[in-house]
Design an enzyme around this catalytic site. Sequence first.
Site, PDB file in Angstrom:
ATOM      1  CB  SER A 147      -0.890   0.002   1.248  1.00 17.02           C
ATOM      2  OG  SER A 147      -1.500   1.267   1.439  1.00 17.02           O
ATOM      3  CE1 TYR A 160      -4.106  -2.149   5.503  1.00 10.63           C
ATOM      4  CE2 TYR A 160      -3.201  -0.103   4.641  1.00 10.63           C
ATOM      5  CZ  TYR A 160      -3.816  -1.322   4.436  1.00 10.63           C
ATOM      6  OH  TYR A 160      -4.143  -1.714   3.152  1.00 10.63           O
TER       7      TYR A 160
END
Length: 257
Positions: A147, A160
């Site tokens: 990501s 995350y």
Amino acid sequence: MTARWRLDGQVALVTGASRGIGLACARELSALGANVLMVARDPDVLEAARAEIAESFTDNPPRSFAADLADGESRLDVLDWLRDLGLAPHILVNNVGDNRSRPTLEYAADELHWLLETNLVSAFEMSRLCQPFLREHGASSIVNVASVSGMTHVRTGSPYGMTKAGLLQLTRNLACEWALDGIRVNAVAPWYIRTDRTRGPLADPAYYDEVIEHTPMRRIGEPEEVAAAVAFLCLPAASYITGECIAVDGGFLRHGF
């Protein structure tokens, strides 16, 4: 289309394959001729996804196995499934991931550990478990779905971002360590992609407008656009590419948020 741009005869294991990016990857790899094996934790949703792809590829339908890859025993169950099938993957797509977005001080310890297991440890362990299969072929590929949050600050929460940064470093390490085994290891780093997980944040008009403002292409990405980058990295045409990350972000990382 030449063989360099096809995956005929190759076995591709895709994790987190029942929805969003994982489902798009399974579909894209099937279209390129791969024998796709789909893994996800919800058996009903997974079977519906498998059946959907099978309708389009009746000569080469995918197979599926339900497992929660955050759990070590479930990862070993996937390995047993592969052995029972008698199939050795040429391709591993580590797509499993989840998130709980909140301020750093509000995460409970068990929540942090769950995110680490789901997003990072699962990819580390699946790569290790599949390494002997991949090495058999002498020309194999791992693609990790990371990501942009592993490369810069975005509002996903620090755990995350930590896991995705770790996934990118895992990509670099394995690319160097396993190169002589014929295993290429690359990653993709999406920005906002239109999936079930992003539907909530993007439903806020003010937030949506802010995301679009900081995305040079001025739109949200589609799962198929990430899947195309994943598939390219698996192709024989990409045979001299390893240790790289392709940002599928509409230009976001060149602009900032």
